[in-house]
Design an enzyme around this catalytic site. Sequence first.
Site, PDB file in Angstrom:
ATOM      1  N   ASP A  10      61.351  46.299  43.372  1.00 26.92           N
ATOM      2  CA  ASP A  10      62.388  47.010  44.114  1.00 26.92           C
ATOM      3  C   ASP A  10      63.010  46.192  45.235  1.00 26.92           C
ATOM      4  O   ASP A  10      63.693  46.728  46.093  1.00 26.92           O
ATOM      5  CB  ASP A  10      61.796  48.302  44.695  1.00 26.92           C
ATOM      6  CG  ASP A  10      60.568  48.031  45.553  1.00 26.92           C
ATOM      7  OD1 ASP A  10      60.228  46.847  45.736  1.00 26.92           O
ATOM      8  OD2 ASP A  10      59.957  48.989  46.043  1.00 26.92           O
TER       9      ASP A  10
ATOM     10  N   GLU B 222      46.315  46.742  47.817  1.00 28.00           N
ATOM     11  CA  GLU B 222      45.922  45.432  47.283  1.00 28.00           C
ATOM     12  C   GLU B 222      46.580  44.317  48.090  1.00 28.00           C
ATOM     13  O   GLU B 222      46.008  43.240  48.259  1.00 28.00           O
ATOM     14  CB  GLU B 222      46.254  45.336  45.790  1.00 28.00           C
ATOM     15  CG  GLU B 222      47.693  44.992  45.420  1.00 28.00           C
ATOM     16  CD  GLU B 222      48.677  46.147  45.617  1.00 28.00           C
ATOM     17  OE1 GLU B 222      48.308  47.184  46.183  1.00 28.00           O
ATOM     18  OE2 GLU B 222      49.850  45.983  45.195  1.00 28.00           O
ATOM     19  N   ASP B 223      47.772  44.598  48.624  1.00 28.40           N
ATOM     20  CA  ASP B 223      48.434  43.587  49.444  1.00 28.40           C
ATOM     21  C   ASP B 223      47.673  43.346  50.750  1.00 28.40           C
ATOM     22  O   ASP B 223      47.488  42.209  51.179  1.00 28.40           O
ATOM     23  CB  ASP B 223      49.893  43.973  49.715  1.00 28.40           C
ATOM     24  CG  ASP B 223      50.041  45.388  50.278  1.00 28.40           C
ATOM     25  OD1 ASP B 223      49.057  46.159  50.271  1.00 28.40           O
ATOM     26  OD2 ASP B 223      51.145  45.716  50.744  1.00 28.40           O
TER      27      ASP B 223
ATOM     28  N   ALA C 254      44.996  44.162  39.185  1.00 29.81           N
ATOM     29  CA  ALA C 254      45.351  43.326  38.041  1.00 29.81           C
ATOM     30  C   ALA C 254      46.530  42.394  38.346  1.00 29.81           C
ATOM     31  O   ALA C 254      46.686  41.362  37.713  1.00 29.81           O
ATOM     32  CB  ALA C 254      45.655  44.199  36.829  1.00 29.81           C
TER      33      ALA C 254
ATOM     34  N   SER D 180      44.973  49.238  37.147  1.00 28.10           N
ATOM     35  CA  SER D 180      44.481  48.864  38.475  1.00 28.10           C
ATOM     36  C   SER D 180      45.475  47.949  39.183  1.00 28.10           C
ATOM     37  O   SER D 180      45.991  46.998  38.594  1.00 28.10           O
ATOM     38  CB  SER D 180      43.140  48.143  38.346  1.00 28.10           C
ATOM     39  OG  SER D 180      42.787  47.554  39.577  1.00 28.10           O
ATOM     40  N   LEU D 181      45.712  48.237  40.443  1.00 29.14           N
ATOM     41  CA  LEU D 181      46.611  47.381  41.220  1.00 29.14           C
ATOM     42  C   LEU D 181      46.021  45.999  41.441  1.00 29.14           C
ATOM     43  O   LEU D 181      46.732  45.046  41.735  1.00 29.14           O
ATOM     44  CB  LEU D 181      46.920  48.034  42.569  1.00 29.14           C
ATOM     45  CG  LEU D 181      47.824  49.266  42.475  1.00 29.14           C
ATOM     46  CD1 LEU D 181      47.814  50.032  43.789  1.00 29.14           C
ATOM     47  CD2 LEU D 181      49.244  48.857  42.105  1.00 29.14           C
TER      48      LEU D 181
ATOM     49  N   ASP E 165      57.577  42.916  44.248  1.00 31.87           N
ATOM     50  CA  ASP E 165      57.622  44.256  43.681  1.00 31.87           C
ATOM     51  C   ASP E 165      58.924  44.390  42.886  1.00 31.87           C
ATOM     52  O   ASP E 165      59.791  43.528  42.952  1.00 31.87           O
ATOM     53  CB  ASP E 165      57.564  45.310  44.801  1.00 31.87           C
ATOM     54  CG  ASP E 165      56.181  45.354  45.445  1.00 31.87           C
ATOM     55  OD1 ASP E 165      55.211  44.979  44.777  1.00 31.87           O
ATOM     56  OD2 ASP E 165      56.095  45.754  46.617  1.00 31.87           O
TER      57      ASP E 165
END
Length: 343
Positions: A142, A230-231, A123, A120-121, A140
Amino acid sequence: MKVAEQRNCISLLLLAWLSLGVLPVRAVPLASCDPAYQRDSRTLRSDQVTVLINGYSTSRIPLLLSISAAYAASPIVSSVLVLWGNPSTPAQTLAELAHNLTLSSSATASISLIRQSSSSLNARFLPRPSIETGAVLISDDDVEIDPKSVKFAFRIWRSNPDRLIGAFARSHEIDLSRKEWIYTVHPDKYSIVLTKFMVLKSDYLFKYSCEGGAERRRMRNIVDEMRNCEDILMNFVVAEEINAGPILVGTERARDWGDARNEDGDEDGALGLRDGGKGSKVREVGLSSRRGEHRRRRGECIRKYHRVMGKMPLRYSYGKVVNSVGEQGMCNKGGKLVFCDQY
Ligand SMILES: *[C@@H]1O[C@H](CO)[C@@H](O)[C@H](O)[C@H]1NC(C)=O
């Protein structure tokens, strides 16, 4: 040693042995909403930040190692937690990664690998007893930001500890023809900062994950259904809490390899990456239809959150705080840029 003493000694040993073997030894959980594991925010360090980096794709491991090492070398970083969210990565690879990360730790900041118990994002925002700082920096796997800009962003957070601080901004907006909320990039205002680089109070992790009752739970479920956003939800949570939008900080150098999750590369916004022309982007544009799909899905998240809450908590901010004039921070005050020490 007298006999009585010997006997005492033996019974002590026996007691120790029994308690080890019989009594359950409660391990501190890696992440928990249990109030017993929440630190009193007054005891958290305010001079340093804990970095939480999301990792998922093994093809990005070399980049992840380099980003983690760069953060660990910063004097404002107390530790780096790499949160691995891909459940199908082989244990062997993760063991190697954990070893490699240890080698990249610095004298002052360790890097640890945490295998998330779910994919799950949500988390990534779980409160963790190992976080000993009042602020966390979310990244992130990247995006690389130059060390001076990281320090600057943290300084801006320290003078605005309730706000979300970010380096990449987006916006919600009403589409007048369709009368619905959309996700977009606006040239001179923003209401959302991305987790490519975000600094926030550690307390907000608890608010996001553990508070807000059924309504917040419903919204966290939307993150799971959409496998995205989520963000955006964190921006909703904080804006509702303080009735103010985020603060966008300028960066000297930001390298962005595109969005890991959406595989479509998030566009260079009018805000965020256009910093002195020095920002470089490896993945080029030219993915307009997929990019359109990305925006559409993000718009859907905004509409879903809005529907659950019955109101729109997001607030616009204007302008960008930049590090200029001999290291003087510039802050946005009532729409005007002023030196931060007058803020
Ligand atoms: C770890 O580092 C070694 C040596 O540099 C490299 O060959 C290997 O691919 C790395 N593995 C991971 C998972 O980071």
